[in-house]
Write an enzyme that holds these catalytic residues in place. Structure first.
Site, short mmCIF file in Angstrom:
data_model
loop_
_atom_site.label_atom_id
_atom_site.label_comp_id
_atom_site.label_asym_id
_atom_site.label_seq_id
_atom_site.Cartn_x
_atom_site.Cartn_y
_atom_site.Cartn_z
N ARG A 144 0.85 -1.18 0.00
CA ARG A 144 0.00 0.00 0.00
C ARG A 144 0.89 1.23 0.00
NH1 ARG A 144 -3.50 -2.19 -1.99
NH2 ARG A 144 -5.62 -2.57 -1.26
N GLU A 155 -3.09 7.88 -4.57
CA GLU A 155 -3.46 7.45 -5.93
C GLU A 155 -4.72 8.17 -6.40
OE1 GLU A 155 -3.74 3.17 -6.02
OE2 GLU A 155 -1.79 2.95 -5.05
N HIS A 165 -0.78 0.69 -10.14
CA HIS A 165 -1.51 -0.27 -9.27
C HIS A 165 -2.04 -1.47 -10.09
CE1 HIS A 165 -3.76 -0.52 -5.18
NE2 HIS A 165 -3.50 -1.73 -5.65
C1 DGY Z 1 -5.67 -5.53 -3.32
O1 DGY Z 1 -6.32 -6.55 -3.52
O2 DGY Z 1 -5.38 -5.15 -2.20
C2 DGY Z 1 -5.26 -4.75 -4.52
O3 DGY Z 1 -4.25 -3.87 -4.22
C3 DGY Z 1 -6.46 -4.01 -5.08
O4 DGY Z 1 -7.14 -3.44 -4.02
#
Ligand code: DGY
Length: 323
Positions: free
Chosen positions: A242, A271, A289
């Site tokens: 993250r 983001e 992402h």
């Molecule tokens: C997750 O599954 O955490 C991906 O980053 C998309 O949210």
């Protein structure tokens, strides 16, 4: 009995939308326009369940003072730091996620970033496309070897373990891991990993560091100026976890002044905004992402969210309940 009313916050793979339509009175987001706070508050009052994603900021303010009709937030994704789960729980709403099904693809992407940063693939592609490549030469765009090096993994859940297998069995890497709790001996043996006591023990010992811990307030800026300074000047940082786990401004400074050699990032603090200084770093590989972005995985994530909704409305405990 009327079918439960479900709102889906973003456009989903076709097969998943069809499955939702078979099972629920579903409202789809065909235009894929992200919903704002007011839209979520209205939805919480009007629907029995919401299928949400990482782009939906569901902080405490969204739930405050509401008596929701909604009883479940089925998150499409494994990470759920965009949802204030305590506030949801206080409002009587369960939260589920979609673990397992995206571990392989996310680890594949972490390995892609590691390789791309080590071998300067982003820089090379930019040079070639810009017509700046003057031809092969022995000293051109020299990167760093991956095979046999040491990889540090922070957070040793399913995705971290999948990363360890790729790096060890594919690239002969030594694997060091840091995890909040003790990792089971069988897991360490199977992934050929060694657990270290702290992030501080891990960072100076590694050529590459890959982040696989949860996001959220507890891990905000886990990697900041001080910890970047503990890494080797030749080291490369990879983040597919993250954005908030890394202090982006500190990372951009570390990439510029040579504190570390490179980075591969798939997730960002705000983001889709990117800290401008990062965009100037040639030694950063930046992806939008894409961790779980394969057809197979996105369908399985959707089906897993549908399964959680089905079980919940059948009166069972949803298999992936997080609160
Ligand atoms: C997750 O599954 O955490 C991906 O980053 C998309 O949210």
């Amino acid at each position: 009995m009327p079918k439960p009313k479900i709102l889906v916050s973003r456009k989903l793979p076709e097969a998943v939308e069809a499955e939702l339509a078979r099972n629920f009175d579903v409202t789809l987001n065909v235009d894929d326009v992200p919903m704002d706070r007011a839209a979520f508050r209205a939805a919480l009052k009007a629907y029995d369940g919401l299928l949400v994603t990482v782009t939906d900021g569901l902080g405490a303010d969204v739930f405050s003072g509401l008596t929701p009709r909604c009883r479940i937030l089925a998150n499409f994704g494994v990470g759920f730091s965009h949802i204030d789960t305590e506030a949801a729980k206080a409002a009587g709403i369960e939260v589920t996620n979609t673990p397992d099904v995206l571990s392989d693809c996310t680890a594949d992407l972490a390995m892609t970033l590691l390789m791309a940063a080590a071998r300067r693939a982003g820089e090379g592609e930019r040079e070639l496309r810009a017509g700046r490549w003057s031809g092969w030469r022995p000293t051109h765009m020299i990167g760093t070897k991956v095979t046999g090096k040491t990889l540090g993994i922070i957070g040793f859940g399913r995705i971290g373990q999948a990363m360890a297998r790729r790096a060890h069995f594919g690239f002969g890497m030594r694997i060091l891991v840091q995890n909040r709790s003790d990792v089971a001996a069988e897991v360490l043996a199977e992934t050929r990993a060694e657990q270290v006591a702290s992030v501080e023990d891990l960072l100076p010992a590694c050529d590459f560091v890959s982040l696989h811990c949860p996001g959220g307030a507890g891990n905000r800026h886990l990697i900041g100026e001080a910890r970047l300074a503990m890494m080797r000047p030749s080291a490369i940082l990879v983040n597919t976890a993250r954005g908030e786990v890394v202090d982006e401004a500190a990372l951009a400074a570390a990439l510029k002044d040579g504190t570390i050699a490179g980075a591969g990032l798939d997730v960002f603090e705000k983001e889709p905004e990117i800290t401008p200084a990062l965009l100037e770093c040639e030694n950063a590989v930046l992806l939008p992402h894409l961790g779980s972005a394969t057809r197979e995985t996105r369908e399985r994530m959707g089906m897993r969210a549908v399964d959680n909704l089905q079980k919940f409305f059948a009166g069972d405990v949803p298999p992936d309940r997080v609160t």
